[in-house]
Design a protein around this motif. Structure first.
Motif, PDB file in Angstrom:
ATOM      1  N   ALA A 169      74.564  13.739  51.516  1.00  0.00           N
ATOM      2  CA  ALA A 169      73.974  12.398  51.634  1.00  0.00           C
ATOM      3  C   ALA A 169      73.955  11.934  53.084  1.00  0.00           C
ATOM      4  O   ALA A 169      72.958  11.349  53.546  1.00  0.00           O
ATOM      5  CB  ALA A 169      74.756  11.410  50.770  1.00  0.00           C
ATOM      6  N   TYR A 170      75.026  12.185  53.818  1.00  0.00           N
ATOM      7  CA  TYR A 170      75.043  11.835  55.242  1.00  0.00           C
ATOM      8  C   TYR A 170      73.981  12.610  56.011  1.00  0.00           C
ATOM      9  O   TYR A 170      73.331  12.070  56.915  1.00  0.00           O
ATOM     10  CB  TYR A 170      76.419  12.120  55.848  1.00  0.00           C
ATOM     11  CG  TYR A 170      77.391  10.962  55.784  1.00  0.00           C
ATOM     12  CD1 TYR A 170      77.188   9.794  56.518  1.00  0.00           C
ATOM     13  CD2 TYR A 170      78.535  11.041  54.991  1.00  0.00           C
ATOM     14  CE1 TYR A 170      78.078   8.745  56.457  1.00  0.00           C
ATOM     15  CE2 TYR A 170      79.439   9.993  54.921  1.00  0.00           C
ATOM     16  CZ  TYR A 170      79.211   8.845  55.665  1.00  0.00           C
ATOM     17  OH  TYR A 170      80.096   7.800  55.597  1.00  0.00           O
ATOM     18  N   ALA A 171      73.807  13.874  55.676  1.00  0.00           N
ATOM     19  CA  ALA A 171      72.816  14.691  56.368  1.00  0.00           C
ATOM     20  C   ALA A 171      71.412  14.102  56.194  1.00  0.00           C
ATOM     21  O   ALA A 171      70.654  13.962  57.164  1.00  0.00           O
ATOM     22  CB  ALA A 171      72.866  16.124  55.848  1.00  0.00           C
ATOM     23  N   PHE A 172      71.055  13.757  54.969  1.00  0.00           N
ATOM     24  CA  PHE A 172      69.746  13.160  54.716  1.00  0.00           C
ATOM     25  C   PHE A 172      69.601  11.824  55.436  1.00  0.00           C
ATOM     26  O   PHE A 172      68.564  11.540  56.046  1.00  0.00           O
ATOM     27  CB  PHE A 172      69.536  12.968  53.209  1.00  0.00           C
ATOM     28  CG  PHE A 172      68.882  14.131  52.535  1.00  0.00           C
ATOM     29  CD1 PHE A 172      67.506  14.235  52.467  1.00  0.00           C
ATOM     30  CD2 PHE A 172      69.645  15.141  51.964  1.00  0.00           C
ATOM     31  CE1 PHE A 172      66.890  15.309  51.850  1.00  0.00           C
ATOM     32  CE2 PHE A 172      69.049  16.219  51.345  1.00  0.00           C
ATOM     33  CZ  PHE A 172      67.672  16.313  51.280  1.00  0.00           C
ATOM     34  N   GLU A 173      70.635  11.000  55.358  1.00  0.00           N
ATOM     35  CA  GLU A 173      70.545   9.662  55.930  1.00  0.00           C
ATOM     36  C   GLU A 173      70.427   9.714  57.452  1.00  0.00           C
ATOM     37  O   GLU A 173      69.648   8.965  58.044  1.00  0.00           O
ATOM     38  CB  GLU A 173      71.772   8.837  55.520  1.00  0.00           C
ATOM     39  CG  GLU A 173      71.636   7.346  55.763  1.00  0.00           C
ATOM     40  CD  GLU A 173      70.487   6.711  55.010  1.00  0.00           C
ATOM     41  OE1 GLU A 173      69.834   5.803  55.589  1.00  0.00           O
ATOM     42  OE2 GLU A 173      70.214   7.124  53.870  1.00  0.00           O
ATOM     43  N   LEU A 174      71.166  10.583  58.092  1.00  0.00           N
ATOM     44  CA  LEU A 174      71.098  10.696  59.553  1.00  0.00           C
ATOM     45  C   LEU A 174      69.768  11.310  59.987  1.00  0.00           C
ATOM     46  O   LEU A 174      69.235  10.955  61.045  1.00  0.00           O
ATOM     47  CB  LEU A 174      72.275  11.511  60.074  1.00  0.00           C
ATOM     48  CG  LEU A 174      73.625  10.780  60.000  1.00  0.00           C
ATOM     49  CD1 LEU A 174      74.782  11.750  60.223  1.00  0.00           C
ATOM     50  CD2 LEU A 174      73.681   9.650  61.035  1.00  0.00           C
ATOM     51  N   ALA A 175      69.230  12.228  59.185  1.00  0.00           N
ATOM     52  CA  ALA A 175      67.909  12.785  59.488  1.00  0.00           C
ATOM     53  C   ALA A 175      66.844  11.688  59.397  1.00  0.00           C
ATOM     54  O   ALA A 175      65.929  11.617  60.241  1.00  0.00           O
ATOM     55  CB  ALA A 175      67.582  13.927  58.542  1.00  0.00           C
ATOM     56  N   LYS A 176      66.959  10.822  58.396  1.00  0.00           N
ATOM     57  CA  LYS A 176      66.020   9.711  58.263  1.00  0.00           C
ATOM     58  C   LYS A 176      66.109   8.765  59.459  1.00  0.00           C
ATOM     59  O   LYS A 176      65.143   8.073  59.788  1.00  0.00           O
ATOM     60  CB  LYS A 176      66.301   8.940  56.976  1.00  0.00           C
ATOM     61  CG  LYS A 176      65.958   9.692  55.706  1.00  0.00           C
ATOM     62  CD  LYS A 176      66.381   8.903  54.467  1.00  0.00           C
ATOM     63  CE  LYS A 176      66.129   9.687  53.193  1.00  0.00           C
ATOM     64  NZ  LYS A 176      66.620   8.952  51.984  1.00  0.00           N
ATOM     65  N   ARG A 177      67.277   8.736  60.100  1.00  0.00           N
ATOM     66  CA  ARG A 177      67.474   7.864  61.262  1.00  0.00           C
ATOM     67  C   ARG A 177      67.173   8.578  62.573  1.00  0.00           C
ATOM     68  O   ARG A 177      67.535   8.089  63.643  1.00  0.00           O
ATOM     69  CB  ARG A 177      68.889   7.307  61.243  1.00  0.00           C
ATOM     70  CG  ARG A 177      69.139   6.436  60.002  1.00  0.00           C
ATOM     71  CD  ARG A 177      70.530   5.861  59.956  1.00  0.00           C
ATOM     72  NE  ARG A 177      70.766   5.215  58.654  1.00  0.00           N
ATOM     73  CZ  ARG A 177      71.316   4.014  58.500  1.00  0.00           C
ATOM     74  NH1 ARG A 177      71.670   3.306  59.550  1.00  0.00           N
ATOM     75  NH2 ARG A 177      71.509   3.529  57.288  1.00  0.00           N
TER      76      ARG A 177
END
Length: 310
Positions: free
Chosen positions: A63-71
């Motif tokens: 989940a962190y990986a996806f969220e940081l990629a989105k940012r």
């Protein structure tokens, strides 16, 4: 003497009231994080081009990986299972268009860090999420009844944290910017029976993170201990999401809004509220065998029910 005592009591009362007001104000920021401090869209990108997340094959790490990629960050995924890494990498690239690098590593082993450091050479890393962790047994039980996986747990929960932080922090400090998020646990903030060794290992994460923030805050670092309660992940047997049990995606998204809130956070508003309630319970309550057995039955029953429904 009587007048002096009255003045002293008045002073002490004022100090107590002031401390209470400050704590209330600090707590209110979790209700209105965007009013307290607005993080620009480019905030995480300004720290560096890449984010490194350990234990990112599923759960909170994914989940962190996806969220940081989105940012806006490129992502380095580090985990044990290659198939999971490849699947998550493909999903992130297709969803966000960001670059993804994968490193297969088993954090229960000690001889992996030279290869990891070599694989990270040349990357400007702005965010490190030390997420990887393990339980000796997913169900609560007394220490002597747990399987003897002590070395694996210590390597995964403690050694990985110190080694990965050393590798990444030494390239952040010269740039005077960077974020290190260390995933501890709410049970690491107090002695937790039935999860003794896990609780102790997460207490290390908690105190290590706070001490490092004291050492490196003046160097421009943000080093934060994140101490969640229940999050629906494979480790918790996919507990049903509720008011206080967050999905991994909800938790990662909300916790990133709190990175500037200090050396520790419970990661989301619901868990901040739950923590305030738990802090009111005296520790001697947990010394009762009856309380421990009830907690064991309740937690085990809930997890087994979740396991059967998956």
């Amino acid at each position: 003497m009587g007048e002096f005592q009255q003045q002293l009591l008045a002073l002490l009362g004022s100090i107590v009231c002031l401390v209470f007001v400050v704590k209330c104000i600090r707590f209110l920021r979790y209700f209105f994080p965007r009013l307290w401090t607005t993080l620009p869209r480019s905030f995480f990108q300004s720290m560096g081009d890449w984010a490194v997340i350990t234990g990112s094959g599923d759960g909170i790490g994914r989940a962190y990986a996806f969220e940081l990629a989105k940012r806006g960050l490129n992502i380095v995924l580090i985990s044990r299972t290659l198939e999971k890494l490849q699947k998550v990498a493909s999903e992130i690239e297709q969803t966000t268009g960001k670059k993804v690098k994968t490193i297969q590593a088993d954090f229960t082993k000690k001889n992996i860090y030279d290869d990891i450091e070599e694989s990270l050479q040349g990357l400007e890393i702005g965010v490190l999420v030390n997420n990887v962790g393990t339980l000796p047994d997913r169900l609560p039980c007394r220490f002597l009844n747990m399987p003897d996986k002590d070395q694996d747990l210590l390597n995964c929960n403690i050694l990985s944290l110190t080694k990965m932080t050393r590798i990444i922090l030494k390239q952040m400090v010269p740039r005077q910017k960077g974020i290190v998020l260390n995933l501890s646990s709410a049970v690491g903030t107090f002695p937790c029976p039935l999860f003794a060794i896990y609780s102790a290992s997460k207490a290390f994460v908690y105190t290590f993170s706070r001490a490092l923030q004291m050492e490196y805050k003046a160097k421009g670092m943000i080093i934060q201990a994140v101490t969640p309660f229940a999050v629906s992940t494979p480790m918790t047997m996919w507990m049903k999401p509720s008011l206080f049990t967050k999905t991994a995606e909800e938790f990662a998204r909300e916790s990133l809004e709190y990175v500037t809130f200090g050396a520790e956070t419970f990661g989301c508003l619901a868990h901040e509220i739950l923590a305030r309630f738990m802090q009111c319970i005296p520790l001697w309550v947990f010394e009762s065998d009856r309380v421990q057995e009830r907690l064991k039955d309740r937690i085990s029953g809930s997890m087994m029910k979740c396991l059967k429904s998956t």
